[in-house]
Design a protein around this motif. Structure first.
Motif, PDB file in Angstrom:
ATOM      1  N   LYS A 334     -43.728  29.050 -30.453  1.00 16.63           N
ATOM      2  CA  LYS A 334     -42.971  28.908 -31.772  1.00 16.63           C
ATOM      3  C   LYS A 334     -43.876  30.243 -32.031  1.00 16.63           C
ATOM      4  O   LYS A 334     -43.730  30.725 -32.375  1.00 16.63           O
ATOM      5  CB  LYS A 334     -42.832  27.584 -32.772  1.00 16.63           C
ATOM      6  CG  LYS A 334     -41.521  27.012 -31.552  1.00 16.63           C
ATOM      7  CD  LYS A 334     -41.647  26.145 -33.121  1.00 16.63           C
ATOM      8  CE  LYS A 334     -40.336  24.981 -33.171  1.00 16.63           C
ATOM      9  NZ  LYS A 334     -40.598  24.272 -33.746  1.00 16.63           N
ATOM     10  N   TYR A 337     -44.289  33.200 -30.387  1.00 15.32           N
ATOM     11  CA  TYR A 337     -43.156  34.182 -30.413  1.00 15.32           C
ATOM     12  C   TYR A 337     -43.276  34.603 -32.295  1.00 15.32           C
ATOM     13  O   TYR A 337     -42.494  36.018 -32.031  1.00 15.32           O
ATOM     14  CB  TYR A 337     -42.131  33.664 -30.076  1.00 15.32           C
ATOM     15  CG  TYR A 337     -41.255  33.054 -28.905  1.00 15.32           C
ATOM     16  CD1 TYR A 337     -40.909  34.680 -28.430  1.00 15.32           C
ATOM     17  CD2 TYR A 337     -41.114  32.731 -27.276  1.00 15.32           C
ATOM     18  CE1 TYR A 337     -40.156  34.986 -26.995  1.00 15.32           C
ATOM     19  CE2 TYR A 337     -41.431  32.149 -25.885  1.00 15.32           C
ATOM     20  CZ  TYR A 337     -40.504  33.706 -26.034  1.00 15.32           C
ATOM     21  OH  TYR A 337     -39.721  34.108 -24.907  1.00 15.32           O
ATOM     22  N   LEU A 338     -43.453  33.917 -33.058  1.00 14.71           N
ATOM     23  CA  LEU A 338     -43.415  34.265 -34.174  1.00 14.71           C
ATOM     24  C   LEU A 338     -44.773  36.231 -34.383  1.00 14.71           C
ATOM     25  O   LEU A 338     -44.450  36.681 -35.373  1.00 14.71           O
ATOM     26  CB  LEU A 338     -44.227  33.047 -34.696  1.00 14.71           C
ATOM     27  CG  LEU A 338     -43.992  34.054 -36.918  1.00 14.71           C
ATOM     28  CD1 LEU A 338     -42.328  34.098 -36.893  1.00 14.71           C
ATOM     29  CD2 LEU A 338     -44.471  32.714 -37.736  1.00 14.71           C
ATOM     30  N   GLU A 341     -42.958  38.589 -31.486  1.00 16.32           N
ATOM     31  CA  GLU A 341     -40.915  39.921 -31.881  1.00 16.32           C
ATOM     32  C   GLU A 341     -40.919  38.824 -33.098  1.00 16.32           C
ATOM     33  O   GLU A 341     -40.428  39.563 -34.196  1.00 16.32           O
ATOM     34  CB  GLU A 341     -40.436  38.861 -31.222  1.00 16.32           C
ATOM     35  CG  GLU A 341     -39.237  38.613 -30.660  1.00 16.32           C
ATOM     36  CD  GLU A 341     -39.421  40.739 -29.690  1.00 16.32           C
ATOM     37  OE1 GLU A 341     -38.384  41.097 -29.644  1.00 16.32           O
ATOM     38  OE2 GLU A 341     -40.268  40.778 -29.531  1.00 16.32           O
ATOM     39  N   LYS A 343     -40.117  36.465 -34.569  1.00 14.05           N
ATOM     40  CA  LYS A 343     -38.908  35.351 -34.210  1.00 14.05           C
ATOM     41  C   LYS A 343     -39.162  34.049 -33.865  1.00 14.05           C
ATOM     42  O   LYS A 343     -40.014  34.573 -33.171  1.00 14.05           O
ATOM     43  CB  LYS A 343     -37.608  35.977 -33.912  1.00 14.05           C
ATOM     44  CG  LYS A 343     -37.359  37.012 -32.759  1.00 14.05           C
ATOM     45  CD  LYS A 343     -35.932  37.518 -32.775  1.00 14.05           C
ATOM     46  CE  LYS A 343     -35.600  38.259 -31.701  1.00 14.05           C
ATOM     47  NZ  LYS A 343     -34.778  38.447 -31.654  1.00 14.05           N
ATOM     48  N   THR A 344     -38.791  33.065 -33.535  1.00  8.57           N
ATOM     49  CA  THR A 344     -38.955  32.034 -32.731  1.00  8.57           C
ATOM     50  C   THR A 344     -37.658  31.485 -32.124  1.00  8.57           C
ATOM     51  O   THR A 344     -36.332  32.061 -32.237  1.00  8.57           O
ATOM     52  CB  THR A 344     -38.996  30.427 -34.021  1.00  8.57           C
ATOM     53  OG1 THR A 344     -38.147  30.461 -34.891  1.00  8.57           O
ATOM     54  CG2 THR A 344     -40.741  30.833 -34.417  1.00  8.57           C
ATOM     55  N   GLU A 346     -34.786  28.882 -30.197  1.00  4.93           N
ATOM     56  CA  GLU A 346     -33.621  28.573 -30.770  1.00  4.93           C
ATOM     57  C   GLU A 346     -33.666  26.654 -30.220  1.00  4.93           C
ATOM     58  O   GLU A 346     -33.891  26.586 -28.985  1.00  4.93           O
ATOM     59  CB  GLU A 346     -32.309  29.280 -30.962  1.00  4.93           C
ATOM     60  CG  GLU A 346     -32.917  30.013 -31.531  1.00  4.93           C
ATOM     61  CD  GLU A 346     -30.772  31.477 -30.963  1.00  4.93           C
ATOM     62  OE1 GLU A 346     -30.309  29.760 -31.095  1.00  4.93           O
ATOM     63  OE2 GLU A 346     -30.666  32.743 -31.486  1.00  4.93           O
TER      64      GLU A 346
END
Length: 363
Positions: A334, A337-338, A341, A343-344, A346
Motif C-alpha cells: 500500500k 503504491y501510494l 502512484e 493511490k492504493t 483495492e
C-alpha cells in the motif's frame, strides 16, 4: 551580487530618464509651436548660457527623480504599501507635480536674471512659459509612471523567479524524501522474505535433504532477483511473473499439491510495470494465513482485469491459529503504491475469497 546589479540598473534607468524627460519636453514644446520666441534663446544666447540652462534642466529632473526614488524606498519599507502600485503611482506623481511647479518657478527666476531682455510681460513668452510648465509636468508624470511600472515589473519578475526556484527546490526535496521512503520500504522486504523462507528451509533439512538442496537452489535464484531489483521502484510485470514462477517452485517443494497457482495475464499487461516483489508478498500472505490440504487445496490466481489492472485472488480458508503477524506485507505494498502512484490497491474480502486489485504502472 544580484542586488548590486539591480541597483546599478536602477541608477542607469534614473539618469537616462532624466535626459529622455528633458529632451522629450523640449521636443513636445517645439512641436506645439516651432516658431515661438521661446527658441530665440538657443539662437541668440551665448553657448555658456545654453549650457547653464541645459544643466539647470537636467538638475531639475535629476532632483525630481532623486526625490521619487527616496520616496519609493520609504514606501517599500511600509508593509501595507510596499506592494501597492497605485499608492506608489499617486504619491510619486503628486511629488513630481509639486516639485515641478517649485523647480520651474526657480528656473524661471534664474532664466529672467540670465536673459532679462526676454522678461517684461511679453504675452507670447508668458504663454510659452505656461505651455512649458504643463508639458514638463505631463512628461515628468509620464516618465514617473513608466519608471514605477518598469520596476514593479522587474520586482514581480524577480519574485516569480524566486517562487519558481523555491517550488523546484520543494519538489526536489519532496522527491528525495519519497525516494528515501521507497528505499526504506524496499529494505523491509529482505528480512521479511528471508525469515519465512529460512524457516521453511530449516524444516526441509530435517525432513528431506534432497528437497532442501533443490529448495536452496531456487531460493538463490529468487534472492538474486531481489538483489537486481533492489534499486528499482518499478519493474515490468513480465519480469515479476517470471520471478513468481521461480518463487512458486519453492512453494511446491514445501506444500506439494495442496497449493495451486493460475496465471492468466494479457500480453499488453505484461509490458506494463509493477513495484518489485509485490506479487510474491501477496502470494506469501495468502499461504501464511490460509490452510492448504489435499482435500481443501489453496487456489491462487493472477489474472488481468479491465483498465490496466490485475487481480491477485485466493480462496478463503483461514487458519484458526493465533500468532503474531508482522503486518508488513500488505502495508508495504500500500505504501509503495501510494508513493509511486498516489493511490492504493483495492482490497476486498468475501466469505469465499480474498482479492487484491493492483493498478499497473507505466515504465
Amino acid at each position: 551580487m544580484k542586488n548590486q546589479s539591480g541597483s546599478m540598473w536602477k541608477t542607469i534607468f534614473q539618469w537616462s530618464g532624466v535626459v529622455v524627460s528633458l529632451a522629450l519636453a523640449d521636443l513636445i514644446q517645439y512641436l506645439l509651436n516651432p516658431k515661438s520666441r521661446w527658441w530665440d534663446f538657443y539662437t541668440d544666447a551665448k553657448w555658456t548660457d545654453i549650457v547653464v540652462t541645459t544643466a539647470g534642466g537636467i538638475t531639475m529632473y535629476a532632483t525630481i527623480f532623486g526625490i521619487v526614488r527616496i520616496l519609493s524606498g520609504w514606501i517599500n519599507k511600509k508593509g501595507l504599501l510596499k506592494n501597492n502600485i497605485l499608492v506608489h503611482f499617486f504619491l510619486t506623481t503628486g511629488v513630481v507635480v509639486v516639485c515641478m511647479f517649485l523647480l520651474l518657478y526657480v528656473e524661471n527666476v534664474f532664466y529672467e536674471q540670465l536673459w532679462p531682455e526676454s522678461a517684461g510681460g511679453n504675452g507670447e513668452v508668458d504663454v510659452d512659459v505656461r505651455n512649458y510648465l504643463v508639458v514638463n509636468i505631463v512628461v515628468a508624470a509620464f516618465v514617473n509612471s513608466f519608471y514605477n511600472s518598469f520596476f514593479f515589473f522587474e520586482k514581480w519578475k524577480s519574485e516569480v523567479m524566486e517562487t519558481n526556484k523555491l517550488e523546484i527546490l520543494s519538489h526536489q526535496l519532496r522527491e528525495n524524501a519519497l525516494q528515501a521512503e521507497l528505499e526504506v520500504l524496499k529494505l523491509q522486504l529482505d528480512p521479511h522474505f528471508l525469515f519465512n523462507n529460512f524457516s521453511i528451509l530449516t524444516q526441509l533439512i530435517e525432513i528431506n535433504k534432497e528437497a532442501a538442496q533443490e529448495f536452496l537452489s531456487s531460493l538463490s535464484k529468487v534472492y538474486r532477483y531481489i538483489l537486481t531489483t533492489g534499486k528499482k521502484d518499478v519493474v515490468s510485470l513480465d519480469a515479476e511473473l517470471r520471478f513468481v514462477e521461480t518463487y512458486f517452485h519453492l512453494i511446491k517443494i514445501r506444500h506439494g499439491e495442496t497449493i495451486h497457482l493460475t496465471v492468466d495475464v494479457q500480453e499488453a499487461d505484461r509490458r506494463k510495470g509493477i513495484p518489485p516483489v509485490t506479487l510474491q508478498l501477496l502470494l506469501e500472505n495468502a499461504i501464511k494465513h490460509n490452510m492448504s490440504t489435499l482435500k481443501k487445496p489453496l487456489y491462487l490466481s493472477i489474472v488481468s482485469e479491465d483498465n490496466g489492472r490485475i487481480m491477485v485472488k485466493n480462496n478463503l480458508q483461514r487458519i484458526n491459529i493465533n500468532y503474531k503477524s508482522t503486518g508488513m506485507g500488505l502495508k508495504n505494498i500500500k505504501e509503495r503504491y501510494l508513493l509511486l502512484e498516489g493511490k492504493t490497491p483495492e482490497i476486498a474480502e468475501t466469505p469465499a475469497s480474498f482479492e487484491v486489485v493492483l493498478p499497473l504502472l507505466n515504465i
